[in-house]
Structure formats: structure tokens, C-alpha cells
Design a protein around this motif. Structure first.
Motif, short mmCIF file in Angstrom:
data_model
loop_
_atom_site.label_atom_id
_atom_site.label_comp_id
_atom_site.label_asym_id
_atom_site.label_seq_id
_atom_site.Cartn_x
_atom_site.Cartn_y
_atom_site.Cartn_z
N GLY A 14 0.78 -1.22 0.00
CA GLY A 14 0.00 0.00 0.00
C GLY A 14 0.82 1.27 0.00
N GLY A 49 -3.82 2.14 2.91
CA GLY A 49 -4.65 1.51 1.90
C GLY A 49 -3.85 0.47 1.14
N SER A 52 -7.06 -5.48 1.26
CA SER A 52 -7.21 -5.95 2.64
C SER A 52 -6.95 -7.43 2.82
N SER A 81 -6.56 3.76 6.75
CA SER A 81 -7.22 4.36 5.59
C SER A 81 -7.56 3.27 4.59
N CYS A 82 -8.79 3.28 4.10
CA CYS A 82 -9.29 2.33 3.11
C CYS A 82 -9.11 0.88 3.61
N ALA A 83 -8.15 0.13 3.06
CA ALA A 83 -7.95 -1.24 3.53
C ALA A 83 -7.63 -1.28 5.02
N ARG A 111 -16.68 -4.35 2.33
CA ARG A 111 -15.49 -4.28 1.48
C ARG A 111 -15.88 -3.93 0.04
N ALA A 142 -13.17 1.47 -2.32
CA ALA A 142 -13.24 1.77 -0.89
C ALA A 142 -14.35 1.00 -0.18
N HIS A 185 -8.63 7.80 0.94
CA HIS A 185 -7.17 7.85 0.97
C HIS A 185 -6.71 9.27 1.28
#
Length: 205
Positions: A14, A49, A52, A81-83, A111, A142, A185
Motif C-alpha cells: 500500500g 490503503g 485488505s 485508511s481504506c484497507a 469491502r 473503498a 485515501h
């Protein structure tokens, strides 16, 4: 108070460099974290991010999963953030059956809620606790938050606009104690306010 908090950025996948730069511009000391022993050297952790399920597998492969869970349970501040938001959640919808959760936020996330990477979405958000006007947010494959428990403070929702479509009203930023998470992000826009908020949280411990 910590004058110059030392914040680690989980460096398995990431936007690691982007988070390091953002934190340093906020006056924090930042460094990548790849090994369990490095968790003990930082005052807080950023989970960036990425993807995941891949990050979940890498946490286990690098023997970081249980040490990170332990540090979070002991109160280490974290920002995902995000993931990173997905991993910090207690439960994820549409994830793989073998996906690991860190369980630091009492909430359920969905997810890839905003769609595929080509369906990236941008919106201006009002974020509770962040001054200076709306924050431009970039969503790339996202998640969004389906539901939260009372201990979780909702910081931002997608505005109810025609452009938002089915994302309108969805929760995209939260805080629970020393844990912060955004579906967007924050490291990609040049707006450092989320990182300033987190650095302040870490420094205030």
C-alpha cells in the motif's frame, strides 16, 4: 504529551511512502514497520490503503497479526485508511472467509462498497473535529461502514447528493478512543488534516 510522536506505518503493502511523508509534514517522526519488534518502538501505527485480504495474509506471514492485535488491545493509537479501515473493523462483509480482523473498532464494514477500481469516487466531506472547511476525499475500491456500536463516533458521511448515488449518507470516517479510520485515501490529496488529527491523538497520550 509527546513532543515529537514516533508513528509507524505498516509497510507490507500500500501507500507507505505517502503516509510517511504526510506524517513528517505534520511534525511527527515516521518510519516503516515490517517486524513485530518494531511495534514496540513506535507510539502509534498507520495501516495504509492497499488490498485488505492480501494485507491480512501478509500480517500472518510476517508474524505481525497477534503482536499488532495485542498492541491495539493495550491502547496503541492507530489510523487506518481504506484497507486499513477494513482490517481495524470487528467484522467485514464481502470479505474472504479466512480474512483476519484486528477488531479495534466496534463496527461492520462492507469491502469494495464503492465498486471496482475504475469506479473510483471523489467527494467533499465535512469531518467532525477537523477545521478549515470541507475535505476533498478520494475513494478507490473503498469500503463504507454499514453500522457502528455506540462507542464509535461517526466523523463523516457521504453527502446526500445526486452524484453520490447509493453511497449517499454512508459512514466513511470514524473514531473510537485512540483508533481513527477513513474509507478514503487521505494520503493522496495533499490535505494533511487527517494526519494532523492522528498525530495529535498520538502526541496527547
Amino acid at each position: 504529551m509527546v513532543a515529537e510522536p514516533h508513528i509507524g506505518v505498516l509497510a507490507l503493502q500500500g501507500d507507505v511512502r505517502e503516509h510517511v511523508v504526510s506524517l513528517e509534514e505534520c511534525g511527527a517522526r515516521a518510519s516503516p514497520v515490517r517486524r513485530a519488534g518494531e511495534l514496540s518502538t513506535v507510539d502509534g501505527i498507520v495501516i495504509p490503503g492497499g488490498e485488505s485480504t492480501t494485507m491480512s495474509r501478509l500480517l500472518e506471514a510476517f508474524d505481525l497479526l497477534e503482536p499488532l492485535r495485542r498492541h491495539l488491545a493495550e491502547g496503541m493509537p492507530a489510523y487506518g485508511s481504506c484497507a486499513g479501515m477494513i482490517l481495524l473493523a470487528g467484522k467485514v462483509l464481502d470479505g474472504r472467509p479466512d480474512q483476519h480482523q484486528l477488531g479495534a473498532l466496534d463496527m461492520i464494514v462492507r469491502r469494495n462498497a464503492f465498486g471496482r477500481q475504475v469506479d473510483s469516487f471523489e467527494e467533499d466531506l465535512d469531518v467532525t473535529g477537523v477545521g478549515g472547511g470541507p475535505m476533498h476525499a478520494v475513494f478507490i475500491r473503498a469500503p463504507w461502514v454499514e453500522s457502528v456500536e455506540p462507542a464509535v463516533e461517526v466523523l463523516a458521511r457521504v453527502p446526500e447528493t445526486p452524484a453520490a448515488g447509493r453511497a449517499a449518507g454512508r459512514i466513511v470516517a470514524v473514531r473510537q478512543g485512540s483508533v481513527l479510520a477513513t474509507a478514503f485515501h487521505s494520503e493522496l490529496t495533499g490535505d494533511r488534516r487527517m494526519h494532523e488529527l492522528f498525530a495529535g491523538m498520538v502526541g496527547a497520550r
